[in-house]
Scaffold this motif. Structure first.
Motif, mmCIF file in Angstrom:
data_model
loop_
_atom_site.group_PDB
_atom_site.id
_atom_site.type_symbol
_atom_site.label_atom_id
_atom_site.label_comp_id
_atom_site.label_asym_id
_atom_site.label_seq_id
_atom_site.Cartn_x
_atom_site.Cartn_y
_atom_site.Cartn_z
ATOM 1 N N SER A 36 49.252 79.772 -23.642
ATOM 2 C CA SER A 36 49.709 78.457 -23.190
ATOM 3 C C SER A 36 50.907 77.954 -23.976
ATOM 4 O O SER A 36 50.831 77.803 -25.199
ATOM 5 N N ASN A 37 51.980 77.732 -23.238
ATOM 6 C CA ASN A 37 53.096 76.958 -23.769
ATOM 7 C C ASN A 37 53.414 75.812 -22.818
ATOM 8 O O ASN A 37 54.211 74.945 -23.121
ATOM 9 N N PHE A 38 52.755 75.862 -21.651
ATOM 10 C CA PHE A 38 52.942 74.832 -20.626
ATOM 11 C C PHE A 38 51.572 74.329 -20.206
ATOM 12 O O PHE A 38 50.707 75.108 -19.817
ATOM 13 N N ARG A 39 51.388 73.022 -20.269
ATOM 14 C CA ARG A 39 50.112 72.422 -19.873
ATOM 15 C C ARG A 39 50.409 71.172 -19.037
ATOM 16 O O ARG A 39 51.103 70.257 -19.497
ATOM 17 N N SER A 40 49.897 71.158 -17.796
ATOM 18 C CA SER A 40 50.219 70.036 -16.912
ATOM 19 C C SER A 40 49.546 68.760 -17.394
ATOM 20 O O SER A 40 48.436 68.778 -17.923
ATOM 21 N N PHE A 41 50.222 67.654 -17.194
ATOM 22 C CA PHE A 41 49.711 66.371 -17.656
ATOM 23 C C PHE A 41 48.429 65.974 -16.928
ATOM 24 O O PHE A 41 47.553 65.335 -17.515
ATOM 25 N N ASP A 42 48.330 66.333 -15.629
ATOM 26 C CA ASP A 42 47.174 65.908 -14.840
ATOM 27 C C ASP A 42 46.117 66.994 -14.686
ATOM 28 O O ASP A 42 45.132 66.818 -13.975
ATOM 29 N N GLY A 43 46.332 68.147 -15.332
ATOM 30 C CA GLY A 43 45.346 69.218 -15.242
ATOM 31 C C GLY A 43 45.351 69.949 -13.912
ATOM 32 O O GLY A 43 44.407 70.687 -13.596
ATOM 33 N N LEU A 44 46.404 69.768 -13.126
ATOM 34 C CA LEU A 44 46.495 70.404 -11.809
ATOM 35 C C LEU A 44 47.675 71.368 -11.769
ATOM 36 O O LEU A 44 48.597 71.285 -12.583
ATOM 37 N N GLU A 45 47.651 72.286 -10.786
ATOM 38 C CA GLU A 45 48.784 73.173 -10.595
ATOM 39 C C GLU A 45 49.909 72.426 -9.894
ATOM 40 O O GLU A 45 49.674 71.421 -9.202
ATOM 41 N N HIS A 46 51.131 72.912 -10.067
ATOM 42 C CA HIS A 46 52.282 72.262 -9.453
ATOM 43 C C HIS A 46 53.215 73.317 -8.859
ATOM 44 O O HIS A 46 53.267 74.449 -9.337
ATOM 45 N N SER A 47 53.946 72.900 -7.808
ATOM 46 C CA SER A 47 54.825 73.820 -7.086
ATOM 47 C C SER A 47 56.265 73.353 -7.173
ATOM 48 O O SER A 47 56.543 72.140 -7.224
ATOM 49 N N TYR A 48 57.181 74.337 -7.143
ATOM 50 C CA TYR A 48 58.601 74.030 -7.271
ATOM 51 C C TYR A 48 59.425 74.928 -6.357
ATOM 52 O O TYR A 48 59.097 76.099 -6.163
ATOM 53 N N LYS A 49 60.493 74.342 -5.840
ATOM 54 C CA LYS A 49 61.468 75.100 -5.066
ATOM 55 C C LYS A 49 62.684 75.344 -5.953
ATOM 56 O O LYS A 49 63.348 74.394 -6.359
ATOM 57 N N ILE A 50 62.923 76.612 -6.248
ATOM 58 C CA ILE A 50 64.052 76.974 -7.101
ATOM 59 C C ILE A 50 65.182 77.467 -6.200
ATOM 60 O O ILE A 50 65.059 78.502 -5.535
ATOM 61 N N TYR A 51 66.269 76.715 -6.165
ATOM 62 C CA TYR A 51 67.378 77.037 -5.275
ATOM 63 C C TYR A 51 68.353 78.011 -5.935
ATOM 64 O O TYR A 51 68.396 78.115 -7.172
ATOM 65 N N PRO A 52 69.126 78.727 -5.125
ATOM 66 C CA PRO A 52 70.152 79.621 -5.696
ATOM 67 C C PRO A 52 71.087 78.851 -6.620
ATOM 68 O O PRO A 52 71.458 77.703 -6.336
ATOM 69 N N GLY A 53 71.458 79.477 -7.728
ATOM 70 C CA GLY A 53 72.348 78.838 -8.685
ATOM 71 C C GLY A 53 71.631 78.081 -9.779
ATOM 72 O O GLY A 53 72.276 77.565 -10.704
ATOM 73 N N ALA A 54 70.285 78.001 -9.695
ATOM 74 C CA ALA A 54 69.534 77.302 -10.737
ATOM 75 C C ALA A 54 69.633 78.070 -12.052
ATOM 76 O O ALA A 54 69.771 79.296 -12.071
ATOM 77 N N THR A 55 69.567 77.349 -13.157
ATOM 78 C CA THR A 55 69.604 77.950 -14.493
ATOM 79 C C THR A 55 68.240 77.814 -15.148
ATOM 80 O O THR A 55 67.370 77.066 -14.668
ATOM 81 N N ILE A 56 68.071 78.509 -16.262
ATOM 82 C CA ILE A 56 66.816 78.398 -16.997
ATOM 83 C C ILE A 56 66.595 76.958 -17.440
ATOM 84 O O ILE A 56 65.484 76.417 -17.313
ATOM 85 N N ASP A 57 67.635 76.329 -17.948
ATOM 86 C CA ASP A 57 67.507 74.948 -18.416
ATOM 87 C C ASP A 57 67.149 73.997 -17.285
ATOM 88 O O ASP A 57 66.324 73.090 -17.459
ATOM 89 N N SER A 58 67.771 74.192 -16.123
ATOM 90 C CA SER A 58 67.476 73.290 -15.004
ATOM 91 C C SER A 58 66.032 73.457 -14.538
ATOM 92 O O SER A 58 65.383 72.489 -14.140
ATOM 93 N N VAL A 59 65.521 74.695 -14.592
ATOM 94 C CA VAL A 59 64.127 74.927 -14.216
ATOM 95 C C VAL A 59 63.190 74.275 -15.229
ATOM 96 O O VAL A 59 62.198 73.640 -14.856
ATOM 97 N N LEU A 60 63.491 74.414 -16.521
ATOM 98 C CA LEU A 60 62.660 73.792 -17.546
ATOM 99 C C LEU A 60 62.672 72.270 -17.416
ATOM 100 O O LEU A 60 61.642 71.607 -17.586
ATOM 101 N N ASN A 61 63.826 71.710 -17.092
ATOM 102 C CA ASN A 61 63.921 70.260 -16.899
ATOM 103 C C ASN A 61 63.062 69.819 -15.717
ATOM 104 O O ASN A 61 62.453 68.745 -15.738
ATOM 105 N N LEU A 62 63.016 70.655 -14.687
ATOM 106 C CA LEU A 62 62.202 70.349 -13.503
ATOM 107 C C LEU A 62 60.718 70.420 -13.842
ATOM 108 O O LEU A 62 59.945 69.510 -13.519
ATOM 109 N N ILE A 63 60.339 71.491 -14.544
ATOM 110 C CA ILE A 63 58.933 71.687 -14.894
ATOM 111 C C ILE A 63 58.460 70.627 -15.882
ATOM 112 O O ILE A 63 57.302 70.190 -15.857
ATOM 113 N N GLU A 64 59.352 70.180 -16.724
ATOM 114 C CA GLU A 64 59.004 69.222 -17.766
ATOM 115 C C GLU A 64 58.549 67.879 -17.196
ATOM 116 O O GLU A 64 57.915 67.075 -17.893
ATOM 117 N N GLN A 65 58.841 67.639 -15.920
ATOM 118 C CA GLN A 65 58.384 66.397 -15.293
ATOM 119 C C GLN A 65 56.866 66.392 -15.117
ATOM 120 O O GLN A 65 56.247 65.329 -15.049
#
Length: 363
Positions: A36-65
């Motif tokens: 574990s390095n990632f733990r959701s705040f609400d204890g639930l799974e979450h889904s994301y749409k990663i568009y072409p051109g996304a970077t590692i940082d942009s994905v982490l910023n998205l997941i960090e929400q």
């Protein structure tokens, strides 16, 4: 001697501390990497749409929400070790808790979560179909509509602009969110061939129709009635008309030609519309289906009973049934009864009260 012991004790203490820190570091890295390095705040799974051109940082910023990130530094360390440079586009669902390796490998190799695309037999137009199919895809509906109307693109599938909907048999399909146009059509072709197996193709041949023609008949049958007990008889009637070279005179095709699918009653002015889908003016089957018929209705057409019915009229009891006839005289009598009922309840005024009504050949 005392000094020597002090030096050894100090060295041993330092060595133990280094070992302890090393074990702690390795343990932490293992935990961050595998547990574990990632733990959701609400204890639930979450889904994301990663568009072409996304970077590692942009994905982490998205997941960090939605997730608490234990250590971005450790993630960066593991990303370098696993040669993770950029995320693959796609749709991903992550568990409530996950380690860096799982996240990195899924994003690195594009291990997506499939999405479901669904449409039913109420889809009538290419525009409707394009909207339904792409509602959960990265693909734009305008892009799919263009493909559905591109005869050159459709030619390898044995289709054209008018028959392209036949490839999309109503159902629920599991695909990837960023599926390409070519992949989508190849997938639909595979599903089409699964349905249209040798047995069904043999049945279609036995009633003198191609699979495309069966789909067209089935779409008309669904437009005529939702009464499943009558639908095989309606299919038989239209098959008889096709083989006799008669005008189909199917009111649902006129509604399709007019473009008004809520039309309650087809009138003479509607029959004058100039369209290849107007089966009151054009002999034979229309150039394509008037909706995407369900697999169940396709099978009803393939297994339609052999009858001599050529006419049908809505029952004057208005109970979603029809009176079937083999002769026009019998049909005309049934049509007069139906017209009398309709005139009695003033249904005509809902459409065109000034227009005189006569029994139509089939409805």
């Amino acid at each position: 001697m005392i000094k020597k012991r002090y030096i050894w004790r100090t060295a041993l203490t330092v060595s133990c501390l280094i070992v302890f820190l090393g074990i702690a570091f390795v343990t932490e890295q293992y935990y961050r990497l595998h547990v574990s390095n990632f733990r959701s705040f609400d204890g639930l799974e979450h889904s994301y749409k990663i568009y072409p051109g996304a970077t590692i940082d942009s994905v982490l910023n998205l997941i960090e929400q939605d997730y608490e990130i234990g250590s971005r530094r450790d993630f960066a360390l593991h990303a370098r070790a696993l040669v993770f440079n950029y995320p693959e586009p796609g749709y991903y669902t992550f568990n409530a808790q996950l380690g860096n390796r799982e996240l990195i490998e899924r994003l690195k190799y594009g291990y997506q979560t499939p999405v479901h695309i669904t449409w039913n037999n109420f889809v009538r137009t290419r525009e409707d179909l394009a909207g339904k199919v792409t509602s959960h895809l990265m693909m734009d509906s305008v892009e799919l509509l263009a493909a559905l109307e591109d005869d050159a693109f459709l030619a390898p599938y044995g289709l054209n602009k008018e028959t392209s909907r036949c490839l999309f048999i109503p159902n629920t399909y599991e695909v990837y969110w960023n599926i390409t146009m070519e992949q989508l059509f190849k997938r639909m072709e595979r599903e089409y061939n699964v349905f249209w197996n040798d047995a069904r193709r043999a049945k279609a041949d036995s009633i003198g129709l191609t699979p495309i023609e069966v789909a067209i008949v089935a779409s008309i049958v669904e437009g005529e009635s939702h009464n499943k007990r009558e639908m095989p008889l309606i299919a038989s009637l239209y098959i008889n008309r096709v083989h006799k070279g008669m005008l189909l005179q199917a009111c649902p095709t006129v509604k399709y030609a007019v473009g008004d699918f809520k039309l309650k009653r087809v009138l003479y002015r509607h029959l004058a519309v100039d369209s290849p889908y107007n089966t009151y003016k054009n002999p034979g089957l229309p150039p394509g289906p008037i909706r995407c018929p369900s697999p169940e209705t396709l099978d009803m057409v393939l297994n339609a009973p052999k009858t001599d019915y050529l006419y049908m009229c809505a029952s004057p009891e208005l109970n979603n049934t029809h009176i079937f006839s083999s002769s026009y005289s019998a049909h005309a009598a049934a049509a007069r009864q139906y017209r009398h009922t309709m005139d009695t309840i003033n249904w005509d005024r809902l459409n065109a009260p000034q227009e005189p009504q006569e029994p139509l050949p089939l409805e």
